[in-house]
Design a protein around this motif. Structure first.
Motif, PDB file in Angstrom:
ATOM      1  N   GLY A  45       0.803  -1.222   0.000  1.00  0.00           N
ATOM      2  CA  GLY A  45       0.000   0.000   0.000  1.00  0.00           C
ATOM      3  C   GLY A  45       0.834   1.268   0.000  1.00  0.00           C
ATOM      4  N   CYS A  46       1.936   1.262   0.753  1.00  0.00           N
ATOM      5  CA  CYS A  46       2.791   2.460   0.808  1.00  0.00           C
ATOM      6  C   CYS A  46       3.404   2.765  -0.552  1.00  0.00           C
ATOM      7  N   LYS A  47       3.834   1.722  -1.257  1.00  0.00           N
ATOM      8  CA  LYS A  47       4.434   1.939  -2.574  1.00  0.00           C
ATOM      9  C   LYS A  47       3.403   2.366  -3.611  1.00  0.00           C
ATOM     10  N   LEU A  48       2.130   2.133  -3.314  1.00  0.00           N
ATOM     11  CA  LEU A  48       1.050   2.587  -4.185  1.00  0.00           C
ATOM     12  C   LEU A  48       0.580   3.990  -3.815  1.00  0.00           C
ATOM     13  N   GLY A  49       1.236   4.586  -2.811  1.00  0.00           N
ATOM     14  CA  GLY A  49       0.875   5.940  -2.411  1.00  0.00           C
ATOM     15  C   GLY A  49      -0.190   6.006  -1.340  1.00  0.00           C
ATOM     16  N   ALA A  76     -11.675   1.722  -3.122  1.00  0.00           N
ATOM     17  CA  ALA A  76     -10.266   1.338  -3.231  1.00  0.00           C
ATOM     18  C   ALA A  76      -9.534   1.454  -1.895  1.00  0.00           C
ATOM     19  N   GLU A  77      -9.885   2.440  -1.085  1.00  0.00           N
ATOM     20  CA  GLU A  77      -9.176   2.638   0.176  1.00  0.00           C
ATOM     21  C   GLU A  77      -9.599   1.658   1.270  1.00  0.00           C
ATOM     22  N   VAL A  78     -10.703   0.953   1.074  1.00  0.00           N
ATOM     23  CA  VAL A  78     -11.178  -0.013   2.067  1.00  0.00           C
ATOM     24  C   VAL A  78     -10.567  -1.382   1.771  1.00  0.00           C
ATOM     25  N   GLU A  79      -9.753  -1.871   2.706  1.00  0.00           N
ATOM     26  CA  GLU A  79      -9.102  -3.164   2.542  1.00  0.00           C
ATOM     27  C   GLU A  79      -9.861  -4.286   3.229  1.00  0.00           C
ATOM     28  N   GLU A  80     -10.530  -3.982   4.328  1.00  0.00           N
ATOM     29  CA  GLU A  80     -11.303  -4.983   5.061  1.00  0.00           C
ATOM     30  C   GLU A  80     -12.512  -4.321   5.676  1.00  0.00           C
ATOM     31  N   ALA A  96      -5.548   5.091   3.252  1.00  0.00           N
ATOM     32  CA  ALA A  96      -5.783   6.342   2.525  1.00  0.00           C
ATOM     33  C   ALA A  96      -4.472   6.937   2.018  1.00  0.00           C
ATOM     34  N   VAL A  97      -4.584   7.812   1.038  1.00  0.00           N
ATOM     35  CA  VAL A  97      -3.419   8.492   0.478  1.00  0.00           C
ATOM     36  C   VAL A  97      -2.845   9.482   1.488  1.00  0.00           C
ATOM     37  N   ASP A  98      -3.729  10.207   2.178  1.00  0.00           N
ATOM     38  CA  ASP A  98      -3.281  11.236   3.112  1.00  0.00           C
ATOM     39  C   ASP A  98      -4.389  11.529   4.114  1.00  0.00           C
ATOM     40  N   SER A 125       3.264   1.897  12.790  1.00  0.00           N
ATOM     41  CA  SER A 125       4.153   0.892  12.203  1.00  0.00           C
ATOM     42  C   SER A 125       3.405  -0.418  12.082  1.00  0.00           C
ATOM     43  N   THR A 126       3.736  -1.191  11.064  1.00  0.00           N
ATOM     44  CA  THR A 126       3.164  -2.524  10.884  1.00  0.00           C
ATOM     45  C   THR A 126       4.283  -3.532  10.988  1.00  0.00           C
ATOM     46  N   PHE A 127       4.163  -4.458  11.923  1.00  0.00           N
ATOM     47  CA  PHE A 127       5.189  -5.469  12.122  1.00  0.00           C
ATOM     48  C   PHE A 127       4.775  -6.815  11.538  1.00  0.00           C
ATOM     49  N   LEU A 128       3.475  -7.043  11.399  1.00  0.00           N
ATOM     50  CA  LEU A 128       2.985  -8.296  10.831  1.00  0.00           C
ATOM     51  C   LEU A 128       1.630  -8.053  10.204  1.00  0.00           C
ATOM     52  N   GLU A 129       1.486  -8.522   8.978  1.00  0.00           N
ATOM     53  CA  GLU A 129       0.209  -8.393   8.269  1.00  0.00           C
ATOM     54  C   GLU A 129       0.120  -9.594   7.341  1.00  0.00           C
ATOM     55  N   ARG A 130      -0.813 -10.495   7.606  1.00  0.00           N
ATOM     56  CA  ARG A 130      -0.949 -11.686   6.783  1.00  0.00           C
ATOM     57  C   ARG A 130      -2.336 -12.277   6.932  1.00  0.00           C
TER      58      ARG A 130
END
Length: 135
Positions: A45-49, A76-80, A96-98, A125-130
């Motif tokens: 997500g970060c690399k997608l802005g 698009a901004e809603v992942e879950e 979200a973008v910002d 920070s995200t340490f684990l996401e799966r």
């Protein structure tokens, strides 16, 4: 496959000590039975802005108001999007973008009839996401 779906059946066969045809048959059966829902690319997500990861806990006044939040599932901004037990009724994972984009999204949710409150938890920070791990 849950770790890396791009592995070939030959590679998987070495890992699980089965023949490649047996692995292929097992994967077909897991897909048929709905255990494997799909094979997707996991995007950063970060690399997608979309650098602002936030969890929203939405409290509603009725079941219909809770169900009304499902309209955001295609955004698009809603992942879950989950209905939950506890202090809130719905948990929404938003990337979200910002802050302005997050604020616009929050205003849309808060404007819905039956939404009593929205609590936001911005991720630092995200340490684990799966997803779920296989047994």
């Amino acid at each position: 496959m849950a770790e890396d779906a791009s592995r070939s059946y030959a590679e998987l066969s070495k890992i699980v000590n089965l023949s490649a045809p047996a692995v292929h048959d097992r994967v077909k059966r897991l897909k048929r039975d709905g255990v494997i829902k799909g094979t997707v690319a996991v995007l950063d997500g970060c690399k997608l802005g979309r650098t602002l990861l936030t969890f929203l806990v939405v409290d509603t006044s009725s079941y219909s108001a809770t169900r009304n939040l499902l309209r955001f599932a295609d955004r698009a901004e809603v992942e879950e999007l989950h209905t939950v037990a506890g202090d809130g009724c719905v948990l929404i994972k938003v990337r979200a973008v910002d802050t302005e984009g997050l604020e616009r999204f929050l205003m849309e949710i808060q404007s819905l009839e039956g939404v009593r409150s929205v609590r936001s938890y911005i991720t630092l920070s995200t340490f684990l996401e799966r997803g779920p791990a296989p047994d």
